[in-house]
Scaffold this motif. Structure first.
Motif, PDB file in Angstrom:
ATOM      1  N   TYR A  76      -6.020  33.498   2.688  1.00  0.00           N
ATOM      2  CA  TYR A  76      -6.604  32.576   3.655  1.00  0.00           C
ATOM      3  C   TYR A  76      -6.793  33.308   4.983  1.00  0.00           C
ATOM      4  O   TYR A  76      -5.900  34.009   5.441  1.00  0.00           O
ATOM      5  CB  TYR A  76      -5.700  31.352   3.839  1.00  0.00           C
ATOM      6  CG  TYR A  76      -6.376  30.233   4.566  1.00  0.00           C
ATOM      7  CD1 TYR A  76      -7.270  29.406   3.911  1.00  0.00           C
ATOM      8  CD2 TYR A  76      -6.155  30.031   5.920  1.00  0.00           C
ATOM      9  CE1 TYR A  76      -7.916  28.382   4.580  1.00  0.00           C
ATOM     10  CE2 TYR A  76      -6.801  29.016   6.596  1.00  0.00           C
ATOM     11  CZ  TYR A  76      -7.678  28.192   5.922  1.00  0.00           C
ATOM     12  OH  TYR A  76      -8.325  27.199   6.592  1.00  0.00           O
TER      13      TYR A  76
ATOM     14  N   GLN B 242      -7.088  34.276   8.979  1.00  0.00           N
ATOM     15  CA  GLN B 242      -6.205  33.959  10.104  1.00  0.00           C
ATOM     16  C   GLN B 242      -6.773  32.853  10.987  1.00  0.00           C
ATOM     17  O   GLN B 242      -6.033  32.064  11.543  1.00  0.00           O
ATOM     18  CB  GLN B 242      -5.945  35.194  10.948  1.00  0.00           C
ATOM     19  CG  GLN B 242      -4.958  34.943  12.062  1.00  0.00           C
ATOM     20  CD  GLN B 242      -4.665  36.178  12.875  1.00  0.00           C
ATOM     21  OE1 GLN B 242      -5.315  37.186  12.719  1.00  0.00           O
ATOM     22  NE2 GLN B 242      -3.691  36.088  13.739  1.00  0.00           N
ATOM     23  N   SER B 243      -8.075  32.792  11.115  1.00  0.00           N
ATOM     24  CA  SER B 243      -8.672  31.703  11.881  1.00  0.00           C
ATOM     25  C   SER B 243      -9.816  31.101  11.066  1.00  0.00           C
ATOM     26  O   SER B 243     -10.537  31.808  10.366  1.00  0.00           O
ATOM     27  CB  SER B 243      -9.169  32.175  13.242  1.00  0.00           C
ATOM     28  OG  SER B 243     -10.157  33.162  13.089  1.00  0.00           O
ATOM     29  N   LYS B 244      -9.936  29.803  11.168  1.00  0.00           N
ATOM     30  CA  LYS B 244     -10.935  29.079  10.391  1.00  0.00           C
ATOM     31  C   LYS B 244     -11.527  28.001  11.280  1.00  0.00           C
ATOM     32  O   LYS B 244     -10.800  27.282  11.955  1.00  0.00           O
ATOM     33  CB  LYS B 244     -10.253  28.443   9.182  1.00  0.00           C
ATOM     34  CG  LYS B 244     -11.165  27.793   8.203  1.00  0.00           C
ATOM     35  CD  LYS B 244     -11.783  28.827   7.334  1.00  0.00           C
ATOM     36  CE  LYS B 244     -12.254  28.242   6.032  1.00  0.00           C
ATOM     37  NZ  LYS B 244     -12.904  29.233   5.236  1.00  0.00           N
TER      38      LYS B 244
ATOM     39  N   SER C 174      -3.050  22.952   6.997  1.00  0.00           N
ATOM     40  CA  SER C 174      -1.847  23.332   7.738  1.00  0.00           C
ATOM     41  C   SER C 174      -0.593  23.044   6.931  1.00  0.00           C
ATOM     42  O   SER C 174       0.323  23.865   6.870  1.00  0.00           O
ATOM     43  CB  SER C 174      -1.773  22.571   9.061  1.00  0.00           C
ATOM     44  OG  SER C 174      -2.900  22.826   9.832  1.00  0.00           O
TER      45      SER C 174
ATOM     46  N   LEU D  41      -0.205  25.654   4.232  1.00  0.00           N
ATOM     47  CA  LEU D  41       0.205  26.948   4.785  1.00  0.00           C
ATOM     48  C   LEU D  41       1.678  26.934   5.195  1.00  0.00           C
ATOM     49  O   LEU D  41       2.383  27.930   5.038  1.00  0.00           O
ATOM     50  CB  LEU D  41      -0.663  27.320   5.983  1.00  0.00           C
ATOM     51  CG  LEU D  41      -2.097  27.739   5.670  1.00  0.00           C
ATOM     52  CD1 LEU D  41      -2.932  27.775   6.940  1.00  0.00           C
ATOM     53  CD2 LEU D  41      -2.125  29.072   4.966  1.00  0.00           C
TER      54      LEU D  41
ATOM     55  N   ASN E 245       5.125  30.741   8.041  1.00  0.00           N
ATOM     56  CA  ASN E 245       3.886  30.798   8.804  1.00  0.00           C
ATOM     57  C   ASN E 245       3.965  29.915  10.037  1.00  0.00           C
ATOM     58  O   ASN E 245       4.787  29.016  10.120  1.00  0.00           O
ATOM     59  CB  ASN E 245       2.720  30.327   7.933  1.00  0.00           C
ATOM     60  CG  ASN E 245       2.478  31.249   6.764  1.00  0.00           C
ATOM     61  OD1 ASN E 245       2.612  32.453   6.881  1.00  0.00           O
ATOM     62  ND2 ASN E 245       2.119  30.687   5.630  1.00  0.00           N
TER      63      ASN E 245
ATOM     64  N   VAL F  89       1.180  27.658  12.442  1.00  0.00           N
ATOM     65  CA  VAL F  89      -0.182  27.142  12.393  1.00  0.00           C
ATOM     66  C   VAL F  89      -0.518  26.416  13.686  1.00  0.00           C
ATOM     67  O   VAL F  89       0.269  25.609  14.175  1.00  0.00           O
ATOM     68  CB  VAL F  89      -0.365  26.189  11.186  1.00  0.00           C
ATOM     69  CG1 VAL F  89      -1.773  25.622  11.152  1.00  0.00           C
ATOM     70  CG2 VAL F  89      -0.040  26.893   9.878  1.00  0.00           C
TER      71      VAL F  89
ATOM     72  N   TYR G 264      -1.811  31.229  12.020  1.00  0.00           N
ATOM     73  CA  TYR G 264      -3.122  30.738  11.630  1.00  0.00           C
ATOM     74  C   TYR G 264      -3.658  29.780  12.680  1.00  0.00           C
ATOM     75  O   TYR G 264      -2.927  28.968  13.223  1.00  0.00           O
ATOM     76  CB  TYR G 264      -3.053  30.015  10.283  1.00  0.00           C
ATOM     77  CG  TYR G 264      -2.640  30.918   9.149  1.00  0.00           C
ATOM     78  CD1 TYR G 264      -3.583  31.653   8.458  1.00  0.00           C
ATOM     79  CD2 TYR G 264      -1.303  31.039   8.806  1.00  0.00           C
ATOM     80  CE1 TYR G 264      -3.206  32.494   7.433  1.00  0.00           C
ATOM     81  CE2 TYR G 264      -0.908  31.878   7.777  1.00  0.00           C
ATOM     82  CZ  TYR G 264      -1.876  32.602   7.088  1.00  0.00           C
ATOM     83  OH  TYR G 264      -1.503  33.429   6.074  1.00  0.00           O
TER      84      TYR G 264
END
Length: 169
Positions: free
Chosen positions: A25, A27-29, A47, A50, A136, A138, A167
């Motif tokens: 996935y 790192q930024s979306k 989120s 993740l 992680n 987020v 993320y």
């Protein structure tokens, strides 16, 4: 991943789920949608997945210590710390919401909301810390279209410097 409450886009939901399972996935979306179409809902479900991946947190994932929300604030409402609790209530109550509903939910009647540089400074400080649960971290930035140029430029710099397990959605 509980994407059943998000209607349609089955191919997209499957692609997202598979990329998370394969640790692929990005790192930024950026999720672009119209108000009330479920973009916030999709960001929250991503989120949650993740955060579940490397964590043993058993509570409500909206209260997860490694999940951070940034959202437009209003100059008529000064206390941003208390607004965060209202934001969580708002998200739980209105998952298919829009900016106007958020504005009226917090009692804003006079000012136009935006994500300010001070909010991005707070994101930078949180991003520099290690994840609380060891997995992680987020960040969900809702209403990013309300950012001023200096705010978005600062956010881009933060994106370049963040650790691998952080993320931004």
């Amino acid at each position: 991943m509980n994407l059943d409450r998000i209607l349609g886009q089955d191919h997209l939901k499957e692609k997202i789920y598979n990329s998370i399972q394969k640790n692929n996935y990005p790192q930024s979306k950026i999720i672009v949608d119209k108000d009330g179409y479920g973009g916030l809902n999709l960001a929250i479900e991503i989120s949650k997945e993740l955060l579940r991946k490397n964590s043993s947190f058993n509570g409500d994932l909206l209260d997860h210590p490694d999940l951070h929300f940034s959202f437009p604030s209003f100059s008529s409402i000064k206390d941003n710390v208390n607004v965060y609790g209202e934001w969580l209530s708002f998200v739980k109550q209105y998952p298919y919401s829009d900016f106007q509903k958020w504005s009226s939910f917090v009692g804003n009647t006079t000012s136009q909301g935006s994500i300010k540089v001070s909010e991005v400074d707070a994101v930078q400080k949180k991003a520099a810390l290690k994840p609380f649960m060891g997995g992680n971290k987020v960040f969900v930035l809702w209403g990013a279209e309300t950012m001023m140029a200096q705010t978005s430029n600062k956010l881009l710099k933060i994106l370049e410097e963040t650790p691998v397990n952080t993320y931004f959605i």
